[in-house]
Design a protein around this motif. Structure first.
Motif, short mmCIF file in Angstrom:
data_model
loop_
_atom_site.label_atom_id
_atom_site.label_comp_id
_atom_site.label_asym_id
_atom_site.label_seq_id
_atom_site.Cartn_x
_atom_site.Cartn_y
_atom_site.Cartn_z
N SER A 33 0.84 -1.21 0.00
CA SER A 33 0.00 0.00 0.00
C SER A 33 0.87 1.25 0.00
O SER A 33 1.83 1.34 0.76
CB SER A 33 -0.90 0.01 1.23
N SER A 40 -6.37 4.62 3.70
CA SER A 40 -7.00 4.33 2.40
C SER A 40 -8.31 5.09 2.29
O SER A 40 -8.97 5.34 3.30
CB SER A 40 -7.27 2.83 2.28
N HIS A 41 -8.70 5.40 1.05
CA HIS A 41 -9.88 6.25 0.89
C HIS A 41 -11.16 5.64 1.47
O HIS A 41 -12.08 6.37 1.86
CB HIS A 41 -10.10 6.63 -0.58
N SER A 42 -11.22 4.32 1.59
CA SER A 42 -12.40 3.68 2.22
C SER A 42 -12.71 4.33 3.56
O SER A 42 -13.87 4.40 3.98
CB SER A 42 -12.12 2.19 2.48
N GLY A 48 -22.88 4.91 4.43
CA GLY A 48 -23.33 3.58 4.77
C GLY A 48 -23.15 2.53 3.70
O GLY A 48 -22.55 2.78 2.66
N GLU A 362 -13.16 -0.55 -6.10
CA GLU A 362 -13.37 0.51 -7.09
C GLU A 362 -12.44 0.37 -8.30
O GLU A 362 -12.74 0.88 -9.38
CB GLU A 362 -13.20 1.88 -6.42
N SER A 378 -20.97 0.69 -2.84
CA SER A 378 -19.55 0.54 -3.12
C SER A 378 -18.80 -0.08 -1.94
O SER A 378 -17.94 -0.95 -2.13
CB SER A 378 -18.96 1.90 -3.46
N LEU A 379 -19.14 0.34 -0.72
CA LEU A 379 -18.56 -0.35 0.44
C LEU A 379 -18.96 -1.83 0.35
O LEU A 379 -18.17 -2.73 0.65
CB LEU A 379 -19.06 0.27 1.74
#
Ligand SMILES: Cc1cc2nc3c(=O)[nH]c(=O)nc-3n(C[C@H](O)[C@H](O)[C@H](O)COP(=O)(O)OP(=O)(O)OC[C@H]3O[C@@H](n4cnc5c(N)ncnc54)[C@H](O)[C@@H]3O)c2cc1C
Length: 564
Positions: A33, A40-42, A48, A362, A378-379
């Protein structure tokens, strides 16, 4: 040479979830990474994650909403797989210790989200991504998965005949050292390409590296022209105000105080799908009913208590970054580049046509989002396809031997870096060239796409590529040379911008997030298909072809006009 059977590039939700599957399958797995995994962008995801866990809801309804939301270009087999797996994936996160917000009776709370016909978005206040990422990180630490932190992958390497992936070339940001890692498979979980655009909700690290590396290694990318604009980025910074704010009851108003979404989506209004809301807002702004390029999100009617309980982070961001307290006044917002529907083309198990290359999250185009992603999906995509792809890749490596890793790949990367660092003549700085390109992407390849704008976007490409060869770095040091990293990422951004522009020019229709003023309607007869972008190494440019949408036999999925 360092070796891992399965190399996972990226430590967001998708990468971490995939790594856990590798552990379960007893595979020698490692994560690389470019930032600390928890950055990380998550981690920035607020609103939600969707799952039909309520007994009144149904996974088939979730699938239907997603097919419709995708504007009938999502692959229906993959969508069904995701929605059917969703409840199990959420309960698994719950059991790992994910602190979802609860109803009074103790059940996981769910809020309404755009484009959904049921309140099915599970959440943890407005910090859902953060808690999910932290919970997976705990599991990785427990399982002792090796993580190459602050190491940036600069090349995806194939064997000499270009048919199979054999590993990656890595740049250690801390020391400036370049080294190879051999692998039987590489799983790209590198996130999206929001930073192709100047105004974006995305982290600066979201430069689409994995997609560009895969493209240049010979893998296909799909549907790159579909870029989601989120309706509520803060006017000044582009930082996101979650869709959850509208889910909790917030409304959009123009400068006259008029609640305008009824004109564009009579039933769902603010909770229509994102492409529809963004177009509504942009139309208000273009027709002069905005102020300083923005319209307003009014949360005052929610009251202080609900805002403090459900949207505490949003309130603080608005105060810190926009100077506005949502308890007291409406927030100036505008559509902002948010999510990459396009990505590395895979089947529903995350395998790309290039042997040994997998993708999830993504970075992948499975494709469950088609032309428009629904909020909260997306999550879900990350944890569901992280797991499925991690398992598929682990099974693959168990049947493979290591292949030849050509040393020239490392030499090439070293030469690239030396060229950039040693260039003495004065040229352009990476940030200047990035700003020039990304501001044009916002202007010409944004919410609405005009023939003139698209032509201008394409015309600039040769000069951007020419100027890239004149890039000058002020910083010549080895350790934490961010100047160098931005220059290397810019190459990826340029290649992906070419995919977006060419795909958008070729697609003579409007579908989901791709809205052409000269072709305002959807054209299913000619365009219900995926755009495939491939790299031509000789001409050093992108070439397009098309692929059929994977459909299943279900009368509810027959395309019809999308109204909300
Ligand atoms: C502000 C914001 C809010 C959002 N809110 C929601 C929401 O509420 N609900 C929802 O469903 N979705 C939401 N999304 C979308 C969702 O968060 C993302 O799509 C998803 O988290 C992406 O996860 P990922 O694992 O694919 O990638 P990311 O979390 O983006 O992680 C990418 C990883 O790849 C690594 N990486 C990248 N390039 C390299 C390289 N060259 N070498 C080494 N490592 C590399 C990075 O270090 C990072 O670890 C939101 C997105 C944003 C931007």
């Amino acid at each position: 040479m360092k070796s891992h059977d399965l190399i996972i590039v990226g430590a967001g939700l998708a990468g971490m979830r995939a790594a856990l599957e590798g552990v379960k399958e007893n595979v020698n797995v490692a994560i690389i990474s470019k930032i600390h995994p928890l950055r990380s962008h998550s981690c920035a995801a607020q609103g939600g994650v969707n799952a039909a866990i309520d007994p009144e809801d149904d996974t088939s309804l979730h699938s239907y909403d997603t097919v419709k939301g995708s504007d009938y270009i999502g692959d229906e087999d993959a969508i069904e797989l995701m929605c059917e797996t969703a409840p199990e994936a959420i309960m698994e996160m719950d059991r790992m210790g994910c602190p979802f917000s609860r109803r009074e009776a103790g059940k996981i709370a769910q809020r309404p989200f755009g484009g959904a016909s049921f309140d099915r978005t599970c959440f943890a206040a407005d910090r859902t991504g953060q808690v999910m990422l932290h919970v997976l990180w705990e599991q990785l630490v427990k399982a002792k998965v090796p993580v190459y932190e602050e190491c940036q992958v600069l090349k995806l390497v194939t064997d000499p005949d270009g048919k199979s992936v054999t590993g990656v070339v890595v740049y250690d940001i801390k020391t400036g050292e370049v080294f190879p890692i051999r692998g039987k498979a590489v799983l790209m979980a590198t996130g999206g390409y929001g930073r192709v655009y100047q105004s974006s909700t995305n982290a600066t690290t979201n430069t689409g590296d994995g997609m560009a590396l895969a493209l240049r290694a010979g893998a296909p990318l799909a549907d790159m022209e579909f870029v989601q604009f989120h309706p509520t980025g803060l006017r000044t910074s582009g930082i996101l105000v979650t869709e959850g704010a509208r889910g909790e009851g917030g409304v959009l108003i123009n400068v006259d105080g008029e609640r305008f979404m009824g004109k564009y989506a009579p039933t769902k209004k603010e909770l229509a799908s994102r492409d529809v809301v963004s177009r509504g807002e942009q139309t208000e702004i273009i027709e002069g009913r905005g102020r300083d390029g923005a319209i307003f999100l009014d949360l005052t009617l929610l009251g202080a208590e609900k805002i403090m309980e459900r949207l505490p982070q949003i309130r603080q961001l608005c105060i810190d970054l926009e100077g506005v307290d949502p308890i007291k006044e409406p927030i100036p917002v505008r559509p902002t580049a948010h999510y990459s529907m396009g990505g590395i083309r895979t089947d529903k198990y995350g395998a790309s046509p290039l042997s040994g290359l997998y993708a999830a999250g993504e970075a992948a185009c499975v494709s469950v989002h088609g032309a428009n992603r629904l909020g909260g999906n997306s999550l879900l995509d990350g944890v569901v396809f992280g797991k499925i792809t991690g398992k598929a890749a682990s099974e693959f490596v168990n049947s493979q031997e290591y292949r030849i890793f050509p040393q020239e790949a490392v030499d090439e990367v070293n030469k690239d870096i030396e060229n950039l660092i040693n260039r003495e003549e004065w040229g352009i700085r990476p940030v200047e060239l990035h700003t020039r390109l990304s501001s044009k992407m916002n202007a010409y390849c944004g919410v609405f796409r005009t023939p003139d704008g698209l032509a201008q976007a394409e015309e600039q490409l040769p000069s951007v590529r020419r100027d890239y060869d004149l890039i000058h770095l002020d910083d010549k040091t080895k350790s934490f040379n961010l100047n160098l990293l931005r220059a290397l990422e810019l190459r990826n951004i340029i290649d992906l911008a070419e995919c977006i522009i060419k795909g958008a020019i070729a697609r003579t229709e409007s579908r989901g997030a791709h809205s052409r003023t000269d072709y305002p309607t959807r054209d299913d007869d000619n365009w219900r298909k995926h755009t495939i972008a491939m790299w031509n190494a000789e001409t050093k440019s992108v070439e397009l072809s098309y692929e059929a949408v994977r459909t299943v036999d279900n009368p509810r999925y027959v395309p019809k006009e999308r109204v909300y």
